[in-house]
Design a protein around this motif. Structure first.
Motif, PDB file in Angstrom:
ATOM      1  N   GLY A  46     -48.668  18.446 -60.968  1.00 17.83           N
ATOM      2  CA  GLY A  46     -49.889  19.220 -61.126  1.00 17.83           C
ATOM      3  C   GLY A  46     -50.449  19.749 -59.825  1.00 17.83           C
ATOM      4  O   GLY A  46     -50.924  20.895 -59.759  1.00 17.83           O
ATOM      5  N   VAL A  47     -50.389  18.932 -58.758  1.00 13.50           N
ATOM      6  CA  VAL A  47     -50.900  19.394 -57.468  1.00 13.50           C
ATOM      7  C   VAL A  47     -50.029  20.523 -56.925  1.00 13.50           C
ATOM      8  O   VAL A  47     -50.529  21.528 -56.408  1.00 13.50           O
ATOM      9  CB  VAL A  47     -50.960  18.220 -56.469  1.00 13.50           C
ATOM     10  CG1 VAL A  47     -51.376  18.710 -55.080  1.00 13.50           C
ATOM     11  CG2 VAL A  47     -51.926  17.144 -56.961  1.00 13.50           C
ATOM     12  N   THR A  48     -48.735  20.373 -57.045  1.00 14.66           N
ATOM     13  CA  THR A  48     -47.809  21.418 -56.578  1.00 14.66           C
ATOM     14  C   THR A  48     -48.108  22.747 -57.266  1.00 14.66           C
ATOM     15  O   THR A  48     -48.240  23.796 -56.609  1.00 14.66           O
ATOM     16  CB  THR A  48     -46.354  21.010 -56.863  1.00 14.66           C
ATOM     17  OG1 THR A  48     -46.093  19.724 -56.310  1.00 14.66           O
ATOM     18  CG2 THR A  48     -45.382  22.018 -56.263  1.00 14.66           C
ATOM     19  N   LEU A  49     -48.227  22.714 -58.585  1.00 13.57           N
ATOM     20  CA  LEU A  49     -48.424  23.953 -59.335  1.00 13.57           C
ATOM     21  C   LEU A  49     -49.827  24.519 -59.135  1.00 13.57           C
ATOM     22  O   LEU A  49     -50.009  25.746 -59.137  1.00 13.57           O
ATOM     23  CB  LEU A  49     -48.140  23.699 -60.811  1.00 13.57           C
ATOM     24  CG  LEU A  49     -46.657  23.444 -61.120  1.00 13.57           C
ATOM     25  CD1 LEU A  49     -46.472  22.860 -62.510  1.00 13.57           C
ATOM     26  CD2 LEU A  49     -45.849  24.729 -60.968  1.00 13.57           C
ATOM     27  N   LYS A  50     -50.809  23.668 -58.931  1.00 15.92           N
ATOM     28  CA  LYS A  50     -52.162  24.175 -58.677  1.00 15.92           C
ATOM     29  C   LYS A  50     -52.226  24.884 -57.330  1.00 15.92           C
ATOM     30  O   LYS A  50     -52.861  25.954 -57.204  1.00 15.92           O
ATOM     31  CB  LYS A  50     -53.196  23.055 -58.714  1.00 15.92           C
ATOM     32  CG  LYS A  50     -54.650  23.559 -58.593  1.00 15.92           C
ATOM     33  CD  LYS A  50     -55.654  22.443 -58.744  1.00 15.92           C
ATOM     34  CE  LYS A  50     -57.075  23.017 -58.810  1.00 15.92           C
ATOM     35  NZ  LYS A  50     -57.399  23.905 -57.671  1.00 15.92           N
ATOM     36  N   LEU A  54     -39.866  28.918 -63.091  1.00 15.45           N
ATOM     37  CA  LEU A  54     -39.712  28.400 -61.740  1.00 15.45           C
ATOM     38  C   LEU A  54     -38.661  27.298 -61.720  1.00 15.45           C
ATOM     39  O   LEU A  54     -38.570  26.490 -62.655  1.00 15.45           O
ATOM     40  CB  LEU A  54     -41.036  27.821 -61.227  1.00 15.45           C
ATOM     41  CG  LEU A  54     -42.226  28.765 -61.091  1.00 15.45           C
ATOM     42  CD1 LEU A  54     -43.468  27.969 -60.713  1.00 15.45           C
ATOM     43  CD2 LEU A  54     -41.951  29.841 -60.043  1.00 15.45           C
ATOM     44  N   GLU A  55     -37.881  27.237 -60.635  1.00 15.59           N
ATOM     45  CA  GLU A  55     -36.945  26.145 -60.424  1.00 15.59           C
ATOM     46  C   GLU A  55     -37.254  25.474 -59.091  1.00 15.59           C
ATOM     47  O   GLU A  55     -37.796  26.084 -58.184  1.00 15.59           O
ATOM     48  CB  GLU A  55     -35.492  26.634 -60.414  1.00 15.59           C
ATOM     49  CG  GLU A  55     -35.043  27.320 -61.691  1.00 15.59           C
ATOM     50  CD  GLU A  55     -35.363  28.797 -61.712  1.00 15.59           C
ATOM     51  OE1 GLU A  55     -35.949  29.262 -62.723  1.00 15.59           O
ATOM     52  OE2 GLU A  55     -35.052  29.490 -60.720  1.00 15.59           O
ATOM     53  N   GLN A  66     -51.587  30.242 -65.728  1.00 12.93           N
ATOM     54  CA  GLN A  66     -51.555  28.870 -66.207  1.00 12.93           C
ATOM     55  C   GLN A  66     -50.109  28.380 -66.149  1.00 12.93           C
ATOM     56  O   GLN A  66     -49.186  29.168 -65.958  1.00 12.93           O
ATOM     57  CB  GLN A  66     -52.094  28.793 -67.639  1.00 12.93           C
ATOM     58  CG  GLN A  66     -53.559  29.179 -67.765  1.00 12.93           C
ATOM     59  CD  GLN A  66     -54.072  29.065 -69.190  1.00 12.93           C
ATOM     60  OE1 GLN A  66     -53.457  28.411 -70.039  1.00 12.93           O
ATOM     61  NE2 GLN A  66     -55.199  29.700 -69.470  1.00 12.93           N
ATOM     62  N   TRP A  67     -49.920  27.087 -66.279  1.00 13.56           N
ATOM     63  CA  TRP A  67     -48.564  26.555 -66.232  1.00 13.56           C
ATOM     64  C   TRP A  67     -48.323  25.556 -67.346  1.00 13.56           C
ATOM     65  O   TRP A  67     -49.248  24.972 -67.900  1.00 13.56           O
ATOM     66  CB  TRP A  67     -48.260  25.915 -64.876  1.00 13.56           C
ATOM     67  CG  TRP A  67     -48.948  24.597 -64.613  1.00 13.56           C
ATOM     68  CD1 TRP A  67     -48.577  23.362 -65.063  1.00 13.56           C
ATOM     69  CD2 TRP A  67     -50.129  24.385 -63.832  1.00 13.56           C
ATOM     70  NE1 TRP A  67     -49.434  22.398 -64.609  1.00 13.56           N
ATOM     71  CE2 TRP A  67     -50.409  23.003 -63.847  1.00 13.56           C
ATOM     72  CE3 TRP A  67     -50.980  25.245 -63.114  1.00 13.56           C
ATOM     73  CZ2 TRP A  67     -51.481  22.445 -63.181  1.00 13.56           C
ATOM     74  CZ3 TRP A  67     -52.054  24.696 -62.444  1.00 13.56           C
ATOM     75  CH2 TRP A  67     -52.305  23.317 -62.484  1.00 13.56           C
ATOM     76  N   ARG A  68     -47.035  25.415 -67.667  1.00 16.91           N
ATOM     77  CA  ARG A  68     -46.580  24.388 -68.585  1.00 16.91           C
ATOM     78  C   ARG A  68     -45.288  23.789 -68.010  1.00 16.91           C
ATOM     79  O   ARG A  68     -44.430  24.502 -67.482  1.00 16.91           O
ATOM     80  CB  ARG A  68     -46.279  24.958 -69.981  1.00 16.91           C
ATOM     81  CG  ARG A  68     -47.484  25.547 -70.687  1.00 16.91           C
ATOM     82  CD  ARG A  68     -48.496  24.483 -71.092  1.00 16.91           C
ATOM     83  NE  ARG A  68     -49.574  25.056 -71.916  1.00 16.91           N
ATOM     84  CZ  ARG A  68     -50.678  25.621 -71.437  1.00 16.91           C
ATOM     85  NH1 ARG A  68     -50.858  25.718 -70.115  1.00 16.91           N
ATOM     86  NH2 ARG A  68     -51.587  26.111 -72.258  1.00 16.91           N
ATOM     87  N   ALA A 102     -40.411  24.917 -64.551  1.00 11.91           N
ATOM     88  CA  ALA A 102     -41.782  25.040 -65.052  1.00 11.91           C
ATOM     89  C   ALA A 102     -42.041  26.493 -65.402  1.00 11.91           C
ATOM     90  O   ALA A 102     -41.377  27.405 -64.889  1.00 11.91           O
ATOM     91  CB  ALA A 102     -42.788  24.559 -64.003  1.00 11.91           C
ATOM     92  N   PHE A 103     -43.022  26.708 -66.293  1.00 19.60           N
ATOM     93  CA  PHE A 103     -43.445  28.058 -66.650  1.00 19.60           C
ATOM     94  C   PHE A 103     -44.795  28.365 -66.011  1.00 19.60           C
ATOM     95  O   PHE A 103     -45.719  27.535 -66.046  1.00 19.60           O
ATOM     96  CB  PHE A 103     -43.613  28.205 -68.164  1.00 19.60           C
ATOM     97  CG  PHE A 103     -42.341  28.147 -68.958  1.00 19.60           C
ATOM     98  CD1 PHE A 103     -41.305  29.030 -68.713  1.00 19.60           C
ATOM     99  CD2 PHE A 103     -42.188  27.206 -69.962  1.00 19.60           C
ATOM    100  CE1 PHE A 103     -40.134  28.982 -69.454  1.00 19.60           C
ATOM    101  CE2 PHE A 103     -41.027  27.144 -70.720  1.00 19.60           C
ATOM    102  CZ  PHE A 103     -39.996  28.034 -70.456  1.00 19.60           C
TER     103      PHE A 103
END
Length: 615
Positions: free
Chosen positions: A366-370, A348-349, A385-387, A407-408
């Motif tokens: 974290g909130v954005t990706l959740k 992701l960009e 899941q993300w990293r 992000a992944f």
């Protein structure tokens, strides 16, 4: 009537001395700059044969013409008027814009007027922006002589009237003082029509309607068309000079601006004065707007990866943050699940921090990706899941306060992420041999973050994955933007691409890192993905693929399918997926999935893309 030419500097000085002496002796009476002048100076005299008026800075009086259009909104109000007695010089425009600021002028199309005012060269965006100027009259007064006059016929823009060559080459210098050659260069042709009534007929739409109520068409329908109806930008040598932006002077209450996608068509005649602005250059300001025929462009859906294939995608989610409406998260999620068939790994960009553009020191996302992964699950997708690694506050560019980063996302049911501690915003990841195999020292880790190549730009994110026992190294990227570059229609030709220097440095850094992985294991699977903000034919991509370290998958597509972004009517490439040699052409399947860039209704301005690889 031939265009009146200015006297030479010497003759002008001599004339001034003689006239001044005659005035002092009382033999002559000084003329007045009223709108009742005799029209000795015509519009084509003011426009001249170059991009700059020979009368710039001077006041002219009694310039005749017929009002062709009025702009009665915004802070740049005024009207266009055009001479009905043109000269025979194709390089001199016969029309001018009269700037009245925030005051709506009391004229109507068809009014025959005599106008007095000061000639000015106005540079949209400011002179330092590098764009061309618009010759106009300011501080103007006018007198209406008659009304209801016929408007001059519109010059038809088509493949025959716009040359294939784009612009003269001044080796990076200004072309303002060069004589216009409208029969040789597209930019010169359009400049020679500045302010004049022009028209297009049955014009294909090559960029969808924007939030600013404009769209792009091509006046050369057979030139470099994509299978889906756009115009392909495939080299610096041909920027597709027949592209024209269309806006409207018709009140929206009377005629709403058409909502068009790429491949639709403005049927019939669209006509109006040819303007120039800093958001796209030459613009047809329509006083007559053709009808819209929708050609039903559909969003694409890629195939599902097979059980033995690893699917890796890249998607620029355009400044995603919790400040976005839930609809955006839902649309992105639906695209990932349905249109991209739930890839195993997603780079992701433009993921922003948890308060978006609020500049209070927040850097975590974290909130954005959740919110995104929750939306994916709600859409029937995998439990991604993300990293990611938080950037240093304010150091990675993008919208102020947003702290965008790569992000992944990954599907743990299909692929595993090899977590290795030690990766942070400033510590570089390295390559080692571990248990006889190549490995990263940190996962996730940032690639060479202290390198000046990443100044005010996103640092690449490297991750080590495992798929069916195979180690896979993915590097997510978002190279520096093209901000600050001179536009295709710049007065400097060829235009300078200053941002390209930094992207070349970034490409070299990523190439070197991928090379270190391959030096440790020449058969390693390395995938470089992301928004590289540059074309497949650019120096940056040449630097990234140098030494045959990586293969750009874009270059393996049919030529007319090499695009995933649309800018100023050109369908082009900014996003890429590249692979290491061992992954092999026979074992990869690559697809740019067109779901955004060609549509007026977008979840992002980029199209995502996916690579399927069979080990």
């Amino acid at each position: 009537m031939r265009s009146r030419r200015r006297p030479t500097r010497r003759s002008a000085v001599t004339l001034t001395v003689l006239v001044t002496g005659a005035l002092a002796a009382g033999l002559l009476t000084a003329p007045t700059a009223s709108a009742d002048g005799d029209g000795a100076v015509r519009i084509h005299d003011i426009q001249g044969t170059t991009r700059l008026s020979p009368y710039a800075g001077e006041r002219v009086a009694g310039v005749p013409g017929v009002v062709t259009a009025v702009r009665g909104f915004g802070s740049a109000r005024g009207f266009w008027f055009q001479d009905t007695e043109p000269d025979r010089d194709a390089s001199t425009s016969e029309a001018l814009f009269v700037f009245t600021g925030s005051t709506t002028p009391d004229v109507r199309p068809g009014d025959a007027v005599r106008v007095s005012g000061t000639v000015k060269e106005f540079y949209p965006g400011g002179e330092n922006a590098g764009l061309q100027s618009v010759t106009q009259l300011t501080g103007a007064t006018w007198a209406v002589r008659s009304s209801g006059n016929a408007l001059p016929p519109a010059v038809v823009l088509n493949a025959a009237s716009i040359p294939a060559r784009y612009a003269p080459d001044a080796h990076g210098g200004s072309i303002e003082d060069l004589p216009l050659r409208p029969g040789r260069y597209a930019l010169d042709r359009l400049e020679s029509l500045e302010g004049m009534r022009v028209s297009v007929r049955n014009a294909p739409v090559t960029q969808a309607t924007s939030a600013y109520h404009d769209l792009w068409v091509t006046a050369a329908p057979r030139h470099h068309r994509t299978p889906r109806g756009g115009v392909l930008y495939g080299s610096y040598a041909d920027p597709n000079g027949a592209r024209v932006k269309v806006a409207s002077l018709i009140p929206f209450a009377r005629r709403p601006f058409p909502v068009a996608d790429v491949g639709d068509e403005l049927t019939g005649v669209t006509a109006g004065p040819l303007d120039y602005d800093n958001h796209g250059g030459y613009t047809l300001q329509a006083t007559e707007l053709g009808g819209l025929v929708k050609h039903g462009l559909e969003r694409e859906t890629t195939r599902k990866q097979r059980s033995g294939e690893l699917a890796v995608a890249t998607y620029n989610v355009e400044n995603l943050s919790p400040r976005n409406p839930q609809e955006k998260f839902d649309r992105l999620a639906s695209a990932l699940v349905t249109n991209l068939a739930s890839p195993d790994i997603v780079a992701l960009e433009e993921v922003q921090d948890d308060n978006g553009t609020g500049d209070d020191g927040t850097v975590d996302a974290g909130v954005t990706l959740k919110r995104l992964t929750d939306a994916i699950a709600a859409a029937g997708g995998p439990a991604y899941q993300w990293r990611q690694i938080n950037p240093v506050d304010g150091r990675d560019g993008g919208q102020p306060g947003g702290n965008i980063r790569t992000a992944f996302l990954f599907n743990p049911a299909r692929v595993s992420f090899t977590d290795k501690p030690g990766g942070d915003s400033t510590t570089p990841v390295d390559v080692v041999r571990e248990g006889g195999a190549v490995a990263l020292t940190a996962s996730p880790g940032r690639v060479d973050p202290a390198n000046d190549a990443w100044r005010n730009s996103r640092k690449p994110l490297a991750g080590q994955f495992s798929f069916r026992g195979e180690r896979v190294f993915v590097i997510a990227n978002h190279f520096t933007s093209k901000g600050g570059d001179q536009g295709l229609d710049s007065r400097f030709q060829a235009p300078s691409r200053t941002s390209e220097v930094q992207r070349v440095q970034q490409a070299k850094a990523v190439n070197a890192f991928a090379g270190r992985i391959l030096a440790a294991d020449r058969k390693a699977a390395v995938i470089v993905a992301g928004d590289l903000n540059d074309y497949q034919f650019s120096p940056a991509l040449s630097a990234l693929t140098a030494g045959r370290v990586l293969t750009d998958q874009v270059g393996l597509l049919p030529v007319k399918e090499r695009y995933g972004y649309v800018y100023q009517g050109n369908s082009q490439v900014l996003d890429h997926i590249l692979t290491s040699p061992s992954m092999g052409r026979k074992h990869t399947d690559y697809d740019i999935v067109h779901i955004n860039a060609e549509f007026a209704d977008q979840a992002s301005d980029h199209d995502p893309q996916v690579l399927r690889w069979r080990p």
